[in-house]
Design a protein around this motif. Structure first.
Motif, mmCIF file in Angstrom:
data_model
loop_
_atom_site.group_PDB
_atom_site.id
_atom_site.type_symbol
_atom_site.label_atom_id
_atom_site.label_comp_id
_atom_site.label_asym_id
_atom_site.label_seq_id
_atom_site.Cartn_x
_atom_site.Cartn_y
_atom_site.Cartn_z
ATOM 1 N N ILE A 150 0.850 -1.187 0.000
ATOM 2 C CA ILE A 150 0.000 0.000 0.000
ATOM 3 C C ILE A 150 0.887 1.239 0.000
ATOM 4 O O ILE A 150 1.560 1.533 0.993
ATOM 5 N N ASP A 151 0.900 1.933 -1.119
ATOM 6 C CA ASP A 151 1.691 3.157 -1.270
ATOM 7 C C ASP A 151 0.743 4.342 -1.133
ATOM 8 O O ASP A 151 0.107 4.761 -2.091
ATOM 9 N N ARG A 152 0.630 4.846 0.082
ATOM 10 C CA ARG A 152 -0.293 5.951 0.344
ATOM 11 C C ARG A 152 0.208 7.265 -0.253
ATOM 12 O O ARG A 152 -0.589 8.153 -0.541
ATOM 13 N N ILE A 153 1.501 7.391 -0.458
ATOM 14 C CA ILE A 153 2.048 8.633 -1.031
ATOM 15 C C ILE A 153 1.590 8.789 -2.479
ATOM 16 O O ILE A 153 1.135 9.857 -2.889
ATOM 17 N N LEU A 154 1.670 7.710 -3.265
ATOM 18 C CA LEU A 154 1.237 7.763 -4.664
ATOM 19 C C LEU A 154 -0.216 7.337 -4.852
ATOM 20 O O LEU A 154 -0.726 7.360 -5.968
ATOM 21 N N GLY A 155 -0.882 6.920 -3.763
ATOM 22 C CA GLY A 155 -2.271 6.492 -3.863
ATOM 23 C C GLY A 155 -2.430 5.229 -4.697
ATOM 24 O O GLY A 155 -3.365 5.107 -5.481
ATOM 25 N N THR A 156 -1.497 4.288 -4.499
ATOM 26 C CA THR A 156 -1.475 3.070 -5.306
ATOM 27 C C THR A 156 -1.316 1.847 -4.421
ATOM 28 O O THR A 156 -0.600 1.877 -3.423
ATOM 29 N N LEU A 157 -1.984 0.788 -4.794
ATOM 30 C CA LEU A 157 -1.819 -0.509 -4.147
ATOM 31 C C LEU A 157 -1.240 -1.458 -5.197
ATOM 32 O O LEU A 157 -1.734 -1.509 -6.324
ATOM 33 N N HIS A 158 -0.197 -2.172 -4.835
ATOM 34 C CA HIS A 158 0.424 -3.145 -5.747
ATOM 35 C C HIS A 158 0.098 -4.545 -5.263
ATOM 36 O O HIS A 158 0.237 -4.842 -4.073
ATOM 37 N N VAL A 159 -0.332 -5.401 -6.179
ATOM 38 C CA VAL A 159 -0.545 -6.820 -5.912
ATOM 39 C C VAL A 159 0.597 -7.541 -6.587
ATOM 40 O O VAL A 159 0.772 -7.447 -7.805
ATOM 41 N N ILE A 160 1.396 -8.252 -5.801
ATOM 42 C CA ILE A 160 2.548 -8.987 -6.322
ATOM 43 C C ILE A 160 2.303 -10.471 -6.073
ATOM 44 O O ILE A 160 2.141 -10.883 -4.920
#
Length: 153
Positions: A138-148
């Protein structure tokens, strides 16, 4: 190894709400055995990886670290029983792993605790015979969630 998927999030939401939105998203519903559709096509099959989507809930995600995720993915990628002792990943695979590893540093890391075998869908057994490792960043700075996801099909 599949490609990392990125989802836009509201950084002000709590992690539970973000995970609920992720699980409900048609973009999260992929079997990891079929080709990925173009970005303009979304499939909603009611499955994720080996499991029925109704078996996945926010409580299955546990806190992890980038270091732990890197170590587990590295073992999955390089130390399989089928590899020869002198096996090494090709340069393009190493480059893709490097991109994945850098994503792990972009925010808190959560690991999916895989649902039980009885939650598998009809052909779930074809995915993840060498392991199914899923991490959410969860990257709150860029407003992105990555699923790996590290898995075989």
């Amino acid at each position: 190894m599949g490609r990392p998927d990125a989802f836009l999030i509201d950084p002000g939401q709590d992690s539970q709400s973000i995970l609920e939105s992720l699980i409900q998203s048609p973009g999260y519903q992929h079997d990891y055995a079929s080709p990925f559709p173009p970005a303009t096509e979304v499939r909603a099959w009611g499955i994720h990886g080996r499991w029925r989507i109704d078996a996945i809930h926010p409580g299955l995600f546990e806190a992890s670290t980038a270091e732990t995720a890197r170590a587990e993915i590295d073992v999955w990628a390089n130390d399989q029983d089928w590899t020869d002792p002198e096996f090494s990943q090709p340069a393009d695979a190493i480059q893709r792993l490097g991109t994945i590893y850098s994503l792990l540093d972009s925010g808190p890391v959560l690991k999916l605790h895989n649902p039980p075998r009885e939650a598998e869908h009809d052909y779930g057994f074809v995915t993840g015979s060498l392991g199914f490792h899923e991490y959410i960043v969860i990257d709150r700075i860029l407003g992105t969630l990555h699923v790996i996801v590290a898995s075989d099909d």
